[in-house]
Design a protein around this motif. Structure first.
Motif, PDB file in Angstrom:
ATOM      1  N   GLY A  32       0.679  -1.367   0.140  1.00  0.00           N
ATOM      2  CA  GLY A  32       0.224  -0.194   0.336  1.00  0.00           C
ATOM      3  C   GLY A  32       1.291   1.386   0.198  1.00  0.00           C
ATOM      4  N   ARG A  33       2.206   1.395  -0.116  1.00  0.00           N
ATOM      5  CA  ARG A  33       3.390   2.209   0.130  1.00  0.00           C
ATOM      6  C   ARG A  33       2.866   3.089  -1.316  1.00  0.00           C
ATOM      7  NH1 ARG A  33       1.946   3.698   3.425  1.00  0.00           N
ATOM      8  NH2 ARG A  33       0.359   2.075   4.623  1.00  0.00           N
ATOM      9  N   PRO A  34       3.089   4.367  -1.461  1.00  0.00           N
ATOM     10  CA  PRO A  34       3.680   4.735  -3.152  1.00  0.00           C
ATOM     11  C   PRO A  34       4.587   4.260  -3.278  1.00  0.00           C
ATOM     12  CG  PRO A  34       3.307   6.244  -1.562  1.00  0.00           C
ATOM     13  CD  PRO A  34       2.465   5.607  -0.466  1.00  0.00           C
ATOM     14  N   LEU A  35       4.885   4.622  -4.677  1.00  0.00           N
ATOM     15  CA  LEU A  35       5.864   3.572  -5.367  1.00  0.00           C
ATOM     16  C   LEU A  35       6.727   4.882  -5.305  1.00  0.00           C
ATOM     17  CD1 LEU A  35       7.001   1.935  -7.515  1.00  0.00           C
ATOM     18  CD2 LEU A  35       7.258   3.984  -9.029  1.00  0.00           C
ATOM     19  N   GLY A  36       6.518   6.192  -5.233  1.00  0.00           N
ATOM     20  CA  GLY A  36       7.656   6.890  -4.358  1.00  0.00           C
ATOM     21  C   GLY A  36       8.540   6.127  -2.792  1.00  0.00           C
ATOM     22  N   VAL A  37       8.233   5.739  -2.167  1.00  0.00           N
ATOM     23  CA  VAL A  37       8.500   5.681  -1.071  1.00  0.00           C
ATOM     24  C   VAL A  37       8.857   4.283  -0.816  1.00  0.00           C
ATOM     25  CG1 VAL A  37       7.879   4.330   1.324  1.00  0.00           C
ATOM     26  CG2 VAL A  37       6.616   6.483   0.536  1.00  0.00           C
ATOM     27  N   VAL A  38       8.571   3.183  -1.958  1.00  0.00           N
ATOM     28  CA  VAL A  38       8.828   2.021  -2.283  1.00  0.00           C
ATOM     29  C   VAL A  38      10.609   1.886  -2.571  1.00  0.00           C
ATOM     30  CG1 VAL A  38       8.525  -0.228  -3.003  1.00  0.00           C
ATOM     31  CG2 VAL A  38       6.628   1.178  -1.814  1.00  0.00           C
ATOM     32  N   LYS A  39      10.366   2.877  -3.846  1.00  0.00           N
ATOM     33  CA  LYS A  39      11.812   3.297  -4.388  1.00  0.00           C
ATOM     34  C   LYS A  39      12.909   3.299  -3.262  1.00  0.00           C
ATOM     35  CE  LYS A  39      11.742   2.418  -8.977  1.00  0.00           C
ATOM     36  NZ  LYS A  39      11.887   2.539 -10.114  1.00  0.00           N
ATOM     37  N   ARG A  40      12.182   4.967  -2.636  1.00  0.00           N
ATOM     38  CA  ARG A  40      13.667   4.908  -1.896  1.00  0.00           C
ATOM     39  C   ARG A  40      13.912   3.999  -0.254  1.00  0.00           C
ATOM     40  NH1 ARG A  40      11.502  10.597   0.249  1.00  0.00           N
ATOM     41  NH2 ARG A  40       9.558  10.062  -0.737  1.00  0.00           N
ATOM     42  N   LEU A  41      13.008   2.949   0.299  1.00  0.00           N
ATOM     43  CA  LEU A  41      12.920   1.909   0.423  1.00  0.00           C
ATOM     44  C   LEU A  41      14.232   0.809   0.438  1.00  0.00           C
ATOM     45  CD1 LEU A  41      12.043   0.535   2.869  1.00  0.00           C
ATOM     46  CD2 LEU A  41      10.231  -1.056   1.729  1.00  0.00           C
ATOM     47  N   GLU A  42      14.164   1.059  -1.206  1.00  0.00           N
ATOM     48  CA  GLU A  42      14.497  -0.139  -1.821  1.00  0.00           C
ATOM     49  C   GLU A  42      16.788  -0.045  -1.596  1.00  0.00           C
ATOM     50  OE1 GLU A  42      13.234  -3.720  -3.397  1.00  0.00           O
ATOM     51  OE2 GLU A  42      14.695  -2.578  -3.765  1.00  0.00           O
ATOM     52  N   VAL A  43      16.669   2.070  -1.997  1.00  0.00           N
ATOM     53  CA  VAL A  43      17.711   2.117  -1.573  1.00  0.00           C
ATOM     54  C   VAL A  43      18.226   1.771  -0.055  1.00  0.00           C
ATOM     55  CG1 VAL A  43      19.544   4.563  -1.898  1.00  0.00           C
ATOM     56  CG2 VAL A  43      17.214   4.045  -3.563  1.00  0.00           C
ATOM     57  N   ALA A  44      17.398   2.899   0.609  1.00  0.00           N
ATOM     58  CA  ALA A  44      18.248   2.346   2.913  1.00  0.00           C
ATOM     59  C   ALA A  44      18.356   1.237   3.087  1.00  0.00           C
ATOM     60  CB  ALA A  44      16.926   2.783   3.176  1.00  0.00           C
ATOM     61  N   ARG A  45      17.519  -0.071   1.879  1.00  0.00           N
ATOM     62  CA  ARG A  45      17.859  -1.407   2.423  1.00  0.00           C
ATOM     63  C   ARG A  45      19.337  -1.468   2.361  1.00  0.00           C
ATOM     64  NH1 ARG A  45      14.369  -6.189   0.467  1.00  0.00           N
ATOM     65  NH2 ARG A  45      14.925  -5.144  -1.343  1.00  0.00           N
ATOM     66  N   ALA A  46      19.591  -0.988   0.347  1.00  0.00           N
ATOM     67  CA  ALA A  46      20.841  -1.358   0.109  1.00  0.00           C
ATOM     68  C   ALA A  46      21.706  -1.246   1.019  1.00  0.00           C
ATOM     69  CB  ALA A  46      20.361  -1.193  -1.557  1.00  0.00           C
ATOM     70  N   LEU A  47      21.756   0.160   1.249  1.00  0.00           N
ATOM     71  CA  LEU A  47      22.429   1.082   1.877  1.00  0.00           C
ATOM     72  C   LEU A  47      22.494   0.396   3.002  1.00  0.00           C
ATOM     73  CD1 LEU A  47      21.382   4.992   1.396  1.00  0.00           C
ATOM     74  CD2 LEU A  47      23.669   3.823   0.206  1.00  0.00           C
ATOM     75  N   ALA A  48      21.851  -0.121   4.267  1.00  0.00           N
ATOM     76  CA  ALA A  48      21.233  -0.814   5.535  1.00  0.00           C
ATOM     77  C   ALA A  48      22.815  -2.012   5.334  1.00  0.00           C
ATOM     78  CB  ALA A  48      20.235  -1.373   5.758  1.00  0.00           C
ATOM     79  N   LEU A  49      23.184  -2.543   3.970  1.00  0.00           N
ATOM     80  CA  LEU A  49      24.145  -3.326   4.048  1.00  0.00           C
ATOM     81  C   LEU A  49      25.849  -3.017   4.156  1.00  0.00           C
ATOM     82  CD1 LEU A  49      23.074  -6.012   3.305  1.00  0.00           C
ATOM     83  CD2 LEU A  49      23.152  -6.042   1.129  1.00  0.00           C
ATOM     84  N   GLU A  50      25.632  -2.075   4.518  1.00  0.00           N
ATOM     85  CA  GLU A  50      27.135  -1.041   4.317  1.00  0.00           C
ATOM     86  C   GLU A  50      27.736  -1.358   3.210  1.00  0.00           C
ATOM     87  OE1 GLU A  50      27.941  -1.146   8.684  1.00  0.00           O
ATOM     88  OE2 GLU A  50      27.077  -0.274   8.440  1.00  0.00           O
ATOM     89  N   PRO A  51      27.335  -1.461   2.179  1.00  0.00           N
ATOM     90  CA  PRO A  51      27.969  -2.256   1.028  1.00  0.00           C
ATOM     91  C   PRO A  51      29.647  -1.157   0.446  1.00  0.00           C
ATOM     92  CG  PRO A  51      26.907  -0.533  -0.310  1.00  0.00           C
ATOM     93  CD  PRO A  51      26.379  -0.729   1.410  1.00  0.00           C
ATOM     94  N   LYS A  52      30.221  -1.839   0.450  1.00  0.00           N
ATOM     95  CA  LYS A  52      31.166  -0.971  -0.761  1.00  0.00           C
ATOM     96  C   LYS A  52      30.788  -0.678  -1.742  1.00  0.00           C
ATOM     97  CE  LYS A  52      35.005  -4.193   1.157  1.00  0.00           C
ATOM     98  NZ  LYS A  52      35.648  -5.767   1.188  1.00  0.00           N
ATOM     99  N   VAL A  53      30.447  -1.817  -3.026  1.00  0.00           N
ATOM    100  CA  VAL A  53      29.964  -0.653  -3.845  1.00  0.00           C
ATOM    101  C   VAL A  53      28.174  -1.323  -3.971  1.00  0.00           C
ATOM    102  CG1 VAL A  53      29.438  -1.044  -6.547  1.00  0.00           C
ATOM    103  CG2 VAL A  53      31.714  -2.010  -5.347  1.00  0.00           C
ATOM    104  N   LEU A  54      27.731   0.275  -4.079  1.00  0.00           N
ATOM    105  CA  LEU A  54      25.924   0.149  -4.255  1.00  0.00           C
ATOM    106  C   LEU A  54      25.576   0.304  -5.638  1.00  0.00           C
ATOM    107  CD1 LEU A  54      23.310   0.723  -3.084  1.00  0.00           C
ATOM    108  CD2 LEU A  54      23.614   3.020  -2.882  1.00  0.00           C
ATOM    109  N   LEU A  55      24.565  -0.594  -6.191  1.00  0.00           N
ATOM    110  CA  LEU A  55      24.504  -1.056  -7.434  1.00  0.00           C
ATOM    111  C   LEU A  55      22.356  -0.564  -7.783  1.00  0.00           C
ATOM    112  CD1 LEU A  55      25.848  -4.335  -8.307  1.00  0.00           C
ATOM    113  CD2 LEU A  55      26.805  -2.161  -8.919  1.00  0.00           C
ATOM    114  N   LEU A  56      22.630  -0.029  -7.932  1.00  0.00           N
ATOM    115  CA  LEU A  56      21.347   0.827  -8.709  1.00  0.00           C
ATOM    116  C   LEU A  56      20.709   0.365  -9.817  1.00  0.00           C
ATOM    117  CD1 LEU A  56      21.625   4.071  -6.971  1.00  0.00           C
ATOM    118  CD2 LEU A  56      20.944   2.299  -5.777  1.00  0.00           C
ATOM    119  N   ASP A  57      19.348  -0.065 -10.154  1.00  0.00           N
ATOM    120  CA  ASP A  57      18.810  -0.304 -11.486  1.00  0.00           C
ATOM    121  C   ASP A  57      17.855   0.124 -11.295  1.00  0.00           C
ATOM    122  OD1 ASP A  57      18.552  -3.370 -13.251  1.00  0.00           O
ATOM    123  OD2 ASP A  57      17.912  -1.535 -13.911  1.00  0.00           O
ATOM    124  N   GLU A  58      17.671   1.519 -11.979  1.00  0.00           N
ATOM    125  CA  GLU A  58      16.679   2.591 -12.234  1.00  0.00           C
ATOM    126  C   GLU A  58      15.665   3.203 -11.756  1.00  0.00           C
ATOM    127  OE1 GLU A  58      14.518   2.216 -16.089  1.00  0.00           O
ATOM    128  OE2 GLU A  58      15.478   0.233 -17.025  1.00  0.00           O
TER     129      GLU A  58
END
Lengths: 254, 384, 286
Positions: free
Chosen positions: A147-173
């Motif tokens: 039920g979250r709008p797309l804008g929120v979920v897209k940013r959730l994707e990024v937050a989740r990836a960041l939480a992994l504390e990666p060395k490289v962040l890969l973002l697909d569109e």
């Protein structure tokens, strides 16, 4: 400077189709590399070879000097590779906070016993909350993903990836489907994170934002890399223009 | 080249066949036998098979029949009618048995009976009790009581011998249970019994919590429950555990040491109508009980005794007929008068046995004699 | 009073169903496989529990050991039977599972004999009067154990690392992998826990009837499938509710309409009735 991510001689075949033809790429620490190209060029496929989801015919992938070509996906994730997806795939049965908390506890997941008994997740939850704040969706933290709008979920994707504390962040569109204001905001957030020192590789079609925030551009067309370098120079390359630009380029350059 | 190979194979085959045929003609008389070796009824099938094998061993040890040894041809029917028919055909057409015995339940025996009757091969049902089995024709016989007869005996046992009138019935939902229930109900008026309630359960049930609760609420003077050891054992144990202390009367389905093992102390005092008297002085019965325990390593049960009896009857008929031809054999069978482990066996016009009912009770962890019902009027089976 | 007693008996029966069905729904939720062989593991649990109790005299030791061994057995079934064919259409693992189940039944018959085994001294047979009802220790024990184990499972799923990892893997195994979760390890754990639960269920059942037989997994094999459909495929809470509901429906049904329909017919009639109103089951599943 030694490259952080080395992608060498990647060839991928799907059935009879040659999706990627001997593509090589290097990403230096702290870079912001954007990958563009027409649909079907192989950009997402290349990312998925890096994360291990797609099995190539041949490839050599090195992360921070270590050969990860033979490693399974979950081990590559633990070594510092994070990927967000074009079509967002959050964990639907969980809240936003849970989604990010999962990633934030990444260092504990490997050990089964610790994972079984680790009840105190307050530290990770705090971390997770910070990432949600970073991408600006902290108010929805306890809400379910559904039920979250797309804008929120897209940013959730990024937050989740960041939480992994990666060395490289890969973002697909990451900006696909967002309106102009949202796209600009998210692009700024990513740029800021990159300025903080995180290496970013981004696939995007939104040329306006791409040219605004990235400092290096690689172009894929029909499974081959046809350009790689300074954004301005790449955009002026006639081969690139011929590949797919046309109208979009005129608008973006204006 | 292929032609030559083919001819050689054909010749070898023909030779093998003749030799096999010769061997058969030379030495043994075959008795066909089917019982569930696998599947849900494998326990009864195993007991029946051992009982049948014991009979063959004993006869062969005493010199065989008319100079020839007996051979038991055993097949697994998994207690399924669909398996019994091809087995019957195999026994008749391939093994060419002159006589066959069913060591199986009612449903498969019923199916096979028709096949044997058509081919005029005498067929004996050891313990399957459905009435239609003998109605298949004059080639089909039964060495154990009809379900209805046993049910009637149960009514006499409860109403007259024990003097209990308010009875709850717990009936197993299959041919066996229903036949017993029908027989019981047909005599309730004669013995002053009032059926408080009747409940039915599936052969797959092992937990009877709700049934027990309801029976307790019914508060009967006695319980008439049909089942096999693997349902009756848990049922009796759970009834007693819930505080139901009234007499429980069962039938030959309980008749095995396994029932007592499962129900433990709860089995004490349970009475059943059956055909194997553990306290019998009759040498045929005593010898069978001893010999079976030695051969099998566990105590004899009704199923084993019935199969043993059936094979003994078959062998006896073969001896008296002096041949394996179908009509003389059938006639000899019809004229049987043999003392066997489960009583004196003789048949009426329908092929049904007329014999006394042995009531056994569990005392100190074993089956013992309780009483005998020998009422020819009550126990007369139908003769058509 | 009778109604109350029937209701309680229904809950007792239902908690037995729950311990078997939860393992099945866990596997479905994770892999979309109908793990019929689960019923064979349930029976194995019963056998091991009985043999160990008879050998050592300790029911507690038997339960723990049996659950552990059967848990490992479940992992083995996953590894040998399902993992190689995960990419095939769903009827392939189903058929393989049925094959394994039938084989297990026959192995039990061959190894332990067709007669079934009994306890030398069955534990928990003493009676307790609770709320005016006469209940055996084993019945109370089963309900309490079911509540504790399932409650523990729920706690695990919600509050621990592994629980989150499991939920993530159920939702999206590929993404879970990209967050460092080893999906294979999650599956092993899933089978281990589900099979262990079934083993405990099997031991309680054998205590209540004092009998383990080769075919004791027969009814659970299809009944548990009906229960997980009823509860919503893949939904653990739904499975628990469906198990208890079915137990109660059967308890009343077998008494009052038992002369027309047997226990299984009642169960399936109930299932069909519910599905006609709510095709997805009581709760939405995966």
């Amino acid at each position: 400077m030694k490259p952080l991510l080395e992608v060498k001689n990647v060839t991928v075949r799907f059935g009879g189709v040659l999706a990627l033809d001997d593509v090589s790429l290097e990403v230096r620490p702290g870079e912001f590399l954007s990958m563009i190209g027409p649909n079907g060029a192989g950009k997402t496929t290349l990312m998925r070879v890096v994360t291990g989801t797609v099995k190539p015919v041949s490839a050599r992938i090195r992360l921070d000097g270590r050969d990860i070509t033979m490693l399974p996906t979950h081990q590559r994730a633990r070594l510092g590779l994070a990927l967000t997806h074009q079509i967002v795939r959050p964990f639907r049965s969980m809240t936003l906070l849970d989604n990010v908390t999962l990633a934030a506890g990444h260092h504990r997941i490997g050990r089964v016993i610790r994972a079984l008994t680790a009840v105190d997740r307050s530290a990770e939850r705090e971390q997770a909350r910070k990432y949600l704040e970073l991408v600006g969706i902290a108010e929805a933290a306890e809400k379910s993903v559904l039920g979250r709008p797309l804008g929120v979920v897209k940013r959730l994707e990024v937050a989740r990836a960041l939480a992994l504390e990666p060395k490289v962040l890969l973002l697909d569109e990451p900006l696909a489907g967002l309106n102009t204001a949202e796209a600009a905001r998210l692009a700024d957030t990513v740029a800021e994170i990159n300025r903080g020192g995180l290496t970013v590789v981004m696939i995007e079609h939104n040329l306006g934002e791409v040219l605004r925030v990235s400092r290096r551009l690689a172009v894929l067309d029909n499974g081959r890399k046809i350009a790689d370098g300074d954004p301005g120079a790449v955009m002026r390359d006639p081969a690139v223009r011929a590949a797919y630009l046309g109208k979009e380029y005129q608008d973006a350059a204006a | 080249m292929m032609r030559k190979l083919g001819t050689i194979v054909l010749l070898v085959g023909a030779l093998a066949f003749t030799l096999a045929g010769a061997a058969a003609a030379a030495g043994t008389i075959k008795i066909g036998f089917h019982a569930p070796q696998t599947g849900f009824a494998a326990s009864d099938g195993k007991s029946a098979t051992i009982g049948a094998e014991l009979a063959v061993e004993q006869i062969n040890a005493a010199g065989g029949i008319n100079g020839k040894m007996l051979e038991l041809v055993v097949y697994d029917d998994q207690a399924q009618p669909a398996q019994a028919i091809p087995i019957a055909n195999k026994l008749i057409g391939q093994d060419k048995v002159p006589i066959a015995v069913s060591g199986s339940y009612s449903a498969p025996t019923r199916s096979a009976a028709g096949v044997f009757q058509e081919s005029r091969v005498p067929y004996i049902s050891a313990y399957a009790i459905h009435p239609d089995i003998t109605r298949a024709g004059d080639y089909v016989f039964r060495t154990s009581f009809l379900g209805e007869i046993q049910g009637k005996a149960g009514a006499k046992l409860i109403g007259e011998l024990l003097g209990k009138k308010m009875v709850v019935m717990i009936t197993l939902q299959n041919d066996f249970g229903k036949a017993l229930a029908d027989g019981f109900k047909s005599m309730t008026r004669d013995f002053g019994i009032e059926i408080v309630n009747e409940y039915e359960y599936s052969i797959k049930d092992r937990q009877f919590g709700s049934l027990v609760a309801k029976v307790k609420a019914d508060d009967p003077e006695a319980i008439y429950a049909s089942g096999y050891y693997f349902t009756a054992g848990p049922l009796v144990s759970q009834l007693r555990a819930a505080g139901v202390a009234v007499p429980i009367i069962g039938q030959e389905g309980y008749d095995s040491q396994k029932f007592i093992e499962i129900a433990g102390k709860a089995a004490e005092g349970v009475i059943i109508t059956t055909s194997l008297d553990r306290d019998s002085d009759v040498p045929e019965t005593k010898n069978f009980i001893e010999a079976f325990e030695k051969k099998a390593g566990f105590k004899a049960d009704m199923v084993a005794a019935s199969a043993h009896t059936a094979v003994m009857v078959a062998a006896d008929a073969l001896k008296r007929a002096g041949s394996t031809d179908s009509e003389p054999l059938r006639k000899a069978l019809a004229e049987t008068h043999l003392k066997a482990s489960t009583g004196t066996i003789s048949f009426n016009a329908l092929g049904e046995v007329v014999k006394a009912v042995q009531n056994q009770v569990v005392k100190d962890g074993n089956w013992h004699r309780h009483s005998v019902i020998d009422d020819p009027g009550l126990l007369a089976p139908p003769d058509k | 009073m009778l109604f109350f007693e029937l209701f309680v008996q229904g809950l007792i029966h239902g908690s037995m169903y729950a311990m078997i069905a939860v393992g099945l729904t866990l596997v479905y939720g994770l892999l979309r496989i109908l793990h019929v062989a689960h019923a064979g593991l349930f029976a194995l649990g019963g056998y091991l529990g009985l043999l160990i109790t008879n050998a050592t005299g300790s029911l507690a030791l038997a339960m723990i050991t049996s659950a552990l061994i059967v848990g490992l057995g479940g992992m083995l079934v996953y590894r040998l039977c399902y993992q190689p064919i995960l990419d095939r259409p769903p009827y392939v693992p189903l058929i393989a599972s049925i094959g394994v189940f039938i084989a297990m039944e026959e192995v039990f018959r061959l190894v332990f004999g067709p007669y079934g085994l009994t306890y030398n001294h069955p534990h928990l047979q003493s009676q307790v009067t609770l709320l005016g009802l006469n209940l055996r220790g084993a019945e109370i024990g089963m309900v309490i154990t079911a509540m504790v184990l399932l409650g523990g499972l729920s706690y695990l799923a919600q509050n621990t690392r592994i629980g989150i990892a499991w939920r993530a893997t159920v939702d999206d195994p590929e993404i879970a992998e990209s967050f460092g979760i080893d999906a294979v390890k999650v599956r092993y754990l899933n089978f281990f826990i589900g099979s262990g639960l079934a083993a405990v269920g099997g031991i309680f059942i054998s205590l209540l009837s004092n009998l383990v037989e080769p075919t004791m997994g027969g009814v659970p094999a299809y009944k548990a499938l009906a229960i997980i459909v009823l509860g919503g495929l893949g939904n653990v809470k739904g499975t628990l509710v469906a198990s208890l509901a079915l137990g109660v429906v059967e308890a009343f049904g077998t008494i009052y309409i038992g002369s027309y329909l047997d226990r299984d017919a009642i169960a399936f009639a109930f299932l069909i009735a519910v599905l006609m109103i709510r095709p997805q089951g009581l709760f939405t599943g995966r």
